[in-house]
Design a protein around this motif. Structure first.
Motif, short mmCIF file in Angstrom:
data_model
loop_
_atom_site.label_atom_id
_atom_site.label_comp_id
_atom_site.label_asym_id
_atom_site.label_seq_id
_atom_site.Cartn_x
_atom_site.Cartn_y
_atom_site.Cartn_z
N LEU A 107 -32.48 21.23 8.47
CA LEU A 107 -31.04 21.40 8.35
C LEU A 107 -30.68 22.82 8.75
O LEU A 107 -31.09 23.78 8.11
CB LEU A 107 -30.58 21.10 6.92
CG LEU A 107 -29.09 21.19 6.66
CD1 LEU A 107 -28.33 20.18 7.52
CD2 LEU A 107 -28.80 20.97 5.19
N SER A 166 -19.09 19.66 -1.29
CA SER A 166 -20.41 20.20 -0.94
C SER A 166 -21.49 19.55 -1.78
O SER A 166 -22.54 19.17 -1.27
CB SER A 166 -20.45 21.71 -1.13
OG SER A 166 -19.60 22.35 -0.22
N THR A 182 -27.31 24.02 9.52
CA THR A 182 -26.09 24.46 8.84
C THR A 182 -25.49 23.29 8.08
O THR A 182 -25.67 22.14 8.44
CB THR A 182 -25.02 24.98 9.84
OG1 THR A 182 -24.66 23.93 10.73
CG2 THR A 182 -25.51 26.18 10.61
N PHE A 183 -24.79 23.63 7.03
CA PHE A 183 -24.00 22.65 6.28
C PHE A 183 -22.80 23.41 5.75
O PHE A 183 -22.95 24.36 4.98
CB PHE A 183 -24.80 22.05 5.13
CG PHE A 183 -23.97 21.16 4.24
CD1 PHE A 183 -23.54 19.92 4.69
CD2 PHE A 183 -23.60 21.56 2.98
CE1 PHE A 183 -22.77 19.10 3.89
CE2 PHE A 183 -22.83 20.75 2.16
CZ PHE A 183 -22.42 19.51 2.62
N THR A 184 -21.62 23.06 6.21
CA THR A 184 -20.42 23.75 5.77
C THR A 184 -19.34 22.74 5.40
O THR A 184 -19.30 21.63 5.92
CB THR A 184 -19.84 24.67 6.87
OG1 THR A 184 -19.56 23.89 8.03
CG2 THR A 184 -20.82 25.76 7.24
N ASP A 233 -16.22 22.79 -3.30
CA ASP A 233 -17.46 22.75 -4.08
C ASP A 233 -17.83 21.31 -4.45
O ASP A 233 -19.00 20.94 -4.41
CB ASP A 233 -17.36 23.62 -5.32
CG ASP A 233 -17.36 25.10 -4.99
OD1 ASP A 233 -18.02 25.50 -4.01
OD2 ASP A 233 -16.71 25.87 -5.72
N GLU A 267 -23.76 16.99 0.63
CA GLU A 267 -24.92 17.68 1.21
C GLU A 267 -25.97 16.65 1.59
O GLU A 267 -26.37 15.82 0.77
CB GLU A 267 -25.52 18.67 0.22
CG GLU A 267 -26.69 19.42 0.80
CD GLU A 267 -27.27 20.44 -0.17
OE1 GLU A 267 -27.94 21.35 0.33
OE2 GLU A 267 -27.05 20.32 -1.38
#
Length: 110
Positions: A90, A77, A92-94, A74, A81
């Protein structure tokens, strides 16, 4: 132009509209980090969350966990980001943990 001189604030104002006759293409940008100081990471993520002005300290602790035992994913992230890129959407963002020493995602190693 030095990339540090680029005005990143203008990125959020851009629209995601493809030019006529231009096909969309997908690209992957990866960033791998090694967390060496979880408390410093938490402090930076908490500071960013509080600076945005939408969270209280209690919200931050609920979202990121306590500074003594932070939710690393977290925190990463929140800090990593990406901002909007002109002409891009955008997809995907993982953030996922990599198993130590095996260089593969933890879900596969388990």
């Amino acid at each position: 132009m030095d990339p540090r001189e680029f005005n990143h604030a203008e990125l959020d104002k851009s629209s995601v509209v493809a030019a006529p006759g231009v096909a969309a293409s997908e690209y992957r940008i990866e960033l791998r980090v090694s967390v060496r100081d979880a408390r410093s990471l938490w402090a930076a993520a908490a500071a960013k969350a509080l600076a945005i002005g939408l969270m209280t300290l209690e919200d931050v602790q609920e979202t990121l966990g306590p500074s003594e035992d932070p939710s690393i994913a977290d925190c990463l992230s929140l800090l990593a980001e990406p901002a909007a890129l002109p002409g891009c959407g955008l997809e995907t963002f993982t953030v996922s943990r990599v198993a130590s020493g095996f260089d593969m995602p933890a879900a596969i190693a388990a």
